[in-house]
Design an enzyme around this catalytic site. Structure first.
Site, PDB file in Angstrom:
ATOM      1  N   MET A   1       0.832  -1.180   0.000  1.00 13.94           N
ATOM      2  CA  MET A   1       0.000   0.000   0.000  1.00 13.94           C
ATOM      3  C   MET A   1       0.872   1.238   0.000  1.00 13.94           C
ATOM      4  SD  MET A   1      -0.884  -0.075   3.989  1.00 13.94           S
ATOM      5  CE  MET A   1       0.635  -0.327   4.847  1.00 13.94           C
ATOM      6  N   PRO A   2       1.032   1.922  -0.974  1.00 11.51           N
ATOM      7  CA  PRO A   2       0.400   1.665  -2.263  1.00 11.51           C
ATOM      8  C   PRO A   2       1.180   0.652  -3.107  1.00 11.51           C
ATOM      9  CG  PRO A   2       1.552   3.752  -2.345  1.00 11.51           C
ATOM     10  CD  PRO A   2       1.696   3.237  -0.940  1.00 11.51           C
TER      11      PRO A   2
END
Length: 77
Positions: A1-2
């Site tokens: 993430m991301p």
């Protein structure tokens, strides 16, 4: 993430060029999303031109409204 998933036509990138690309993208994500380096992952998938329609149909066209950078081309018949 991301997680960033790059799909592109085949390119002749050596490991040094891939590392530079990953570093540049990582820097941008850190700057704009205030992410930590350790939380970012990046995939690079090289797709043959004759297979691009499937990418368009499955990933680009259905998400057109959500794209923050839209393509300057269309693959609609």
């Amino acid at each position: 993430m991301p997680h960033i998933d790059i799909k592109c036509f085949p390119r002749e990138l050596d490991e040094q060029q891939k590392a530079a690309l990953a570093a540049d993208i990582t820097d941008v994500i850190i700057r704009h999303l205030n992410s930590k380096d350790s939380s970012i992952s990046i995939a690079l998938q090289q797709i043959q031109p004759e297979s691009w329609q499937a990418i368009w149909d499955a990933e680009i066209a259905p998400q057109m409204e959500a794209l923050i950078k839209k393509p300057g081309y269309s693959m609609n018949a």
